[in-house]
Design an enzyme around this catalytic site. Structure first.
Site, PDB file in Angstrom:
ATOM      1  N   ASP A 232      52.566 105.253  57.513  1.00  0.00           N
ATOM      2  CA  ASP A 232      52.105 105.020  56.142  1.00  0.00           C
ATOM      3  C   ASP A 232      50.694 105.573  56.004  1.00  0.00           C
ATOM      4  O   ASP A 232      50.119 106.100  56.960  1.00  0.00           O
ATOM      5  CB  ASP A 232      52.148 103.522  55.800  1.00  0.00           C
ATOM      6  CG  ASP A 232      52.479 103.274  54.325  1.00  0.00           C
ATOM      7  OD1 ASP A 232      51.882 103.969  53.471  1.00  0.00           O
ATOM      8  OD2 ASP A 232      53.294 102.396  54.021  1.00  0.00           O
ATOM      9  N   HIS A 270      62.330 104.632  45.318  1.00  0.00           N
ATOM     10  CA  HIS A 270      62.289 104.101  43.947  1.00  0.00           C
ATOM     11  C   HIS A 270      60.890 104.172  43.334  1.00  0.00           C
ATOM     12  O   HIS A 270      60.734 103.975  42.130  1.00  0.00           O
ATOM     13  CB  HIS A 270      62.854 102.671  43.901  1.00  0.00           C
ATOM     14  CG  HIS A 270      61.906 101.592  44.309  1.00  0.00           C
ATOM     15  ND1 HIS A 270      62.089 100.275  43.943  1.00  0.00           N
ATOM     16  CD2 HIS A 270      60.768 101.598  45.057  1.00  0.00           C
ATOM     17  CE1 HIS A 270      61.123  99.533  44.424  1.00  0.00           C
ATOM     18  NE2 HIS A 270      60.309 100.309  45.106  1.00  0.00           N
TER      19      HIS A 270
END
Length: 365
Positions: A232, A270
């Site tokens: 990340d 998403h």
């Protein structure tokens, strides 16, 4: 059928269709009260009091006021007003208890309470509720009209940058965001690991957009043969604890992804437009060995919205991505298949469900 009164709440009255519709409209007009009261009940650890008390135990608002350290002498009355709303939504139970001063309402936990209390870090939707109703997130909604009429992502209109850049500038909100994601993940991953057997042949697993590493840590804890990489942004993994068998790697998924034979992504695609998703999937393709797979964990939208729990969950989440993310949206199976076909992956296989999310596999051809 609703029971009304002349003071004693005993006279039944059947609402006609007009009254039912008007009542629903009033409920929608007042809808902001419930999540904000629920947020306060979580933050004040009131839900934890009930969850730890256990089924069948009832607590007075005076006892609750004492346990949360309230100094306001009116706190028991204020708490009663809050808790009766939560009881009306089946978060709590309520009954009348007789005492020296007459009858008073006392409250206990309903089954739903256990999903919203903190549960000592064992999985909860409470932190996600707090995230969605944080002042930083709420500000986006006030720019929705302008977004529709003129363009410009509401979150960026409100804060001058996209959400994932903003978290790097606001330490408090970054923590709120990470906690919301992590605790939802624990809840979902417990169910997923019970239902999904697709990790058995994986040797190296990269969790792309893995936040503080909860996903991959739970996977590696159960499948100890896997080397786990949590990938990340650097400011995200800076908040990450150490886990056995997991390496935290900072980077940008639009630029590169560590090599692996399987990639795990939960609630990542998403957040992004189709164009961004194609870029992410292309980087995944480059990272994977031939025959490697992506394990996607995402919601799937039904073709037609209905008045049921499934539609309520997924379309509410879709509207959160609408205002907070740059082109983000929930997708159908056909939408994911279209993305896969553009990036060299095989047909999307839907494997199983874990609460509000579906597990899908995409194989590199």
């Amino acid at each position: 059928m609703t029971t009304y009164t002349n003071g004693n709440y005993t006279q039944p009255k059947t609402l006609d269709k007009d009254e039912q519709l008007a009542g629903l409209a009033v409920t929608l007009a007042n809808a902001a009260a419930f999540p904000m009261i629920l947020k306060s009940a979580f933050e004040l650890k009131i839900l934890d009091i009930f969850s730890k008390a256990g089924e069948g135990v009832f607590v007075s608002t005076s006892e609750i006021a004492s346990q949360i350290g309230a100094k306001n002498p009116n706190a028991p009355v204020l708490l009663d007003r809050m808790l009766r709303l939560l009881a009306s939504h089946s978060v709590l139970t309520c009954k009348l208890q007789k005492g020296e001063g007459g009858s008073q309402r006392v409250y206990g936990p309903a089954p739903l309470c256990n999903y919203l209390a903190s549960n000592d870090g064992q999985g909860s939707l409470g932190p996600l509720l707090v995230l969605h109703h944080d002042k930083v997130m709420m500000e986006s909604w006030f720019h929705l009209n302008d977004y529709i009429l003129e363009g410009g992502v509401p979150f960026k209109r409100a804060h001058g940058m996209i959400q994932f850049d903003y978290t790097g500038t606001d330490e408090r909100f970054n923590h709120v965001f990470n906690q919301g994601m992590a605790h939802h993940t624990i809840l979902v991953m417990k169910k997923l690991l019970d239902n999904y057997n697709g990790f058995n042949d994986v040797k190296v697993l990269v969790d792309v957009g893995g936040n503080i590493g909860v996903n991959v840590s739970m996977i590696v804890a159960k499948h100890t043969h896997i080397k786990g990489i949590n990938y990340d942004l650097p400011h995200v993994i800076a908040d990450a604890p150490s886990y056995p068998g997991v390496e935290h790697v900072g980077g940008n998924m639009f630029e590169s992804i560590p090599q692996a034979d399987a990639i795990f992504m939960k609630w990542v695609l998403h957040d992004w437009s189709d164009e961004h998703c194609v870029k992410i999937l292309n980087k995944c393709y480059e990272s994977l060995a031939k025959g490697g797979k992506i394990i996607l964990v995402e919601s799937l939208i039904p073709v037609i919205p209905e008045d049921n729990l499934e539609s309520h969950m997924v379309f509410s989440l879709d509207c959160h991505t609408l205002v907070h993310n740059q082109g983000g949206k929930e997708r159908s199976k056909e939408d994911f298949e279209a993305l896969a076909s553009k990036t060299g992956f095989s047909t999307v296989d839907v494997i199983c469900c874990a609460y509000d999310t579906w597990v899908m596999e995409l194989y590199k051809k």
